[in-house]
Design an enzyme around this catalytic site. Sequence first.
Site, short mmCIF file in Angstrom:
data_model
loop_
_atom_site.label_atom_id
_atom_site.label_comp_id
_atom_site.label_asym_id
_atom_site.label_seq_id
_atom_site.Cartn_x
_atom_site.Cartn_y
_atom_site.Cartn_z
N GLU A 161 0.80 -1.24 0.00
CA GLU A 161 0.00 0.00 0.00
C GLU A 161 0.83 1.28 0.00
O GLU A 161 0.59 2.18 0.81
CB GLU A 161 -0.99 -0.02 1.17
CG GLU A 161 -1.92 -1.23 1.12
CD GLU A 161 -2.77 -1.42 2.37
OE1 GLU A 161 -2.76 -0.55 3.24
OE2 GLU A 161 -3.46 -2.45 2.46
N GLU A 274 -6.39 -10.55 -1.27
CA GLU A 274 -7.17 -10.30 -0.04
C GLU A 274 -8.67 -10.25 -0.35
O GLU A 274 -9.39 -9.34 0.08
CB GLU A 274 -6.72 -8.98 0.62
CG GLU A 274 -5.23 -8.94 0.93
CD GLU A 274 -4.80 -7.73 1.75
OE1 GLU A 274 -5.66 -7.00 2.27
OE2 GLU A 274 -3.58 -7.53 1.86
O1 G3I Z 1 -5.30 -9.02 18.92
C1 G3I Z 1 -5.57 -7.73 19.49
C2 G3I Z 1 -6.31 -7.89 20.79
O2 G3I Z 1 -5.47 -8.54 21.72
C3 G3I Z 1 -6.71 -6.50 21.30
O3 G3I Z 1 -7.48 -6.63 22.45
C4 G3I Z 1 -7.51 -5.77 20.24
C5 G3I Z 1 -7.90 -4.35 20.69
O4 G3I Z 1 -7.84 -3.44 19.62
O5 G3I Z 1 -6.76 -5.69 19.08
C6 G3I Z 1 -6.41 -6.93 18.53
O6 G3I Z 1 -5.63 -6.71 17.38
C7 G3I Z 1 -6.31 -6.27 16.24
C8 G3I Z 1 -6.02 -7.26 15.11
O7 G3I Z 1 -6.54 -6.80 13.91
C9 G3I Z 1 -6.59 -8.66 15.40
O8 G3I Z 1 -7.97 -8.60 15.44
C10 G3I Z 1 -5.78 -4.90 15.86
O9 G3I Z 1 -6.17 -3.95 16.84
C11 G3I Z 1 -6.31 -4.50 14.50
O10 G3I Z 1 -5.70 -3.29 14.10
C12 G3I Z 1 -5.98 -5.57 13.50
O11 G3I Z 1 -6.54 -5.23 12.26
C13 G3I Z 1 -5.96 -5.84 11.13
C14 G3I Z 1 -5.59 -4.75 10.15
O12 G3I Z 1 -5.13 -5.32 8.93
C15 G3I Z 1 -4.49 -3.86 10.67
O13 G3I Z 1 -3.31 -4.59 10.78
C16 G3I Z 1 -6.96 -6.80 10.52
O14 G3I Z 1 -7.15 -7.91 11.40
C17 G3I Z 1 -6.45 -7.30 9.18
O15 G3I Z 1 -7.44 -8.06 8.55
C18 G3I Z 1 -6.11 -6.11 8.30
O16 G3I Z 1 -5.58 -6.60 7.10
C19 G3I Z 1 -5.23 -5.60 6.12
C20 G3I Z 1 -4.02 -6.11 5.37
O17 G3I Z 1 -2.99 -6.41 6.27
C21 G3I Z 1 -3.57 -5.12 4.31
N1 G3I Z 1 -4.67 -4.76 3.42
C22 G3I Z 1 -5.88 -4.31 4.07
C23 G3I Z 1 -6.36 -5.33 5.09
C24 G3I Z 1 -7.64 -4.89 5.74
O18 G3I Z 1 -7.44 -3.72 6.46
#
Ligand code: G3I
Length: 371
Positions: A161, A274
């Site tokens: 990105e 994705e």
């Molecule tokens: O695991 C922690 C948990 O312990 C905590 O209590 C909670 C509170 O916020 O957060 C949890 O982590 C979250 C994680 O997902 C697992 O659910 C993060 O906050 C959250 O930011 C994270 O979001 C991920 C996001 O990328 C940011 O990294 C999504 O799961 C994931 O599907 C998403 O994937 C991205 C790709 O990497 C790149 N392209 C876009 C795609 C969608 O945004």
Amino acid sequence: MNMKKTVTIAGLAILWIGAAHVTAGQDVPALKDVFKADFLIGGALNRNLVTGRDPNAAAIAEKHFSTITAENDLKWQRVHPQPDQYNWEPADSYVAFGERNKMFIVGHCLVWHAQTPRWVFQDDAGNPPTRDALLASMKDHIMTVVGRYQGRIKGWDVVNEALADNGTMRDTQWLRIIGEGSPDKKYDHIENAFRWAHEADPNAELYYNDFGLETSKAKCDAAVALVKDLRSKGLRIDGVGIQLHGGLMHPSVEGLEYAITSLAATGVKVMVTELDIRTQSRGYRGADIGQVSRASTNDPTAAAAETQKKLADRYAEIFSVLLKHKKDITRVTFWGVYDRTSWIGGSPLLFDRDYRPKEAFFAVVKTAQQQ
Ligand code: G3I
């Protein structure tokens, strides 16, 4: 035991066995067999799945996927939270899961503006690092992470990105600090990332990955220009990932075909990395995590038969385009395994919240069988 009771118990047993089969998905064709002659097919796996805490999701992945991507556990924030601290356990479990199941294992992702810990972009006094210091951090990270899984992770999303929707460079700390505001250096952080990833594992495939390439021609053209730049400098780039976070109304067939054909024309592999389809149709369409969440894409009508029919039709349409271009497409990866654990709300995947294949699953299989 009287006859009526025996019949009832037998009936319940049949129902129970039937339900168990549906849950495990044993009575439906495996996607990896359905698409065997076309492209690899897979999904993004979360930590619960690879560490044995979600066995039903693991059963879906084992049965259906020939390739996997780590949804979060190889991101900088997760794997390298402090300068001298690496958190390998979840990533090791992910790679072990893929190896046990003989899957093509993808690493996601090395350089991204999101999910990167604050210390990377700030020194102890809160000031930005120098260009050289940031390049050094990047090199150390890439050499360590790619090096650890050398020969085991077969392909890396090296840069994720880096482009804005209008085709300019996305304004990130990587660009600002390493690019120093100079047009001549606009690809510098990207070129270095690809150079070091190749140095760390000369046999790994290296990819550029982005969203919206299928909805913005300007952005797609910018990705084409980026590929050409890397190639003109003799750097290895094997593929471009079209993330394809779609919706019922986007992308258009034309937009998707434009992205596939123009990227393929540069000589790289094209991958859908994705895939999911949100059923809620209002609002922001991109996949910028700062602008979209499970709540913002929630859809109260998601489970309704009418919505599921629309979703199935949309998946069939997308897959008919992907199959039409299968000579250029090497992999299609869903962003998740089943609806409950998707990063967006609604009902965006092929398996429902109780692990059951949905109408969309059967529509995808039918589309493949009709080709
Ligand atoms: O695991 C922690 C948990 O312990 C905590 O209590 C909670 C509170 O916020 O957060 C949890 O982590 C979250 C994680 O997902 C697992 O659910 C993060 O906050 C959250 O930011 C994270 O979001 C991920 C996001 O990328 C940011 O990294 C999504 O799961 C994931 O599907 C998403 O994937 C991205 C790709 O990497 C790149 N392209 C876009 C795609 C969608 O945004």
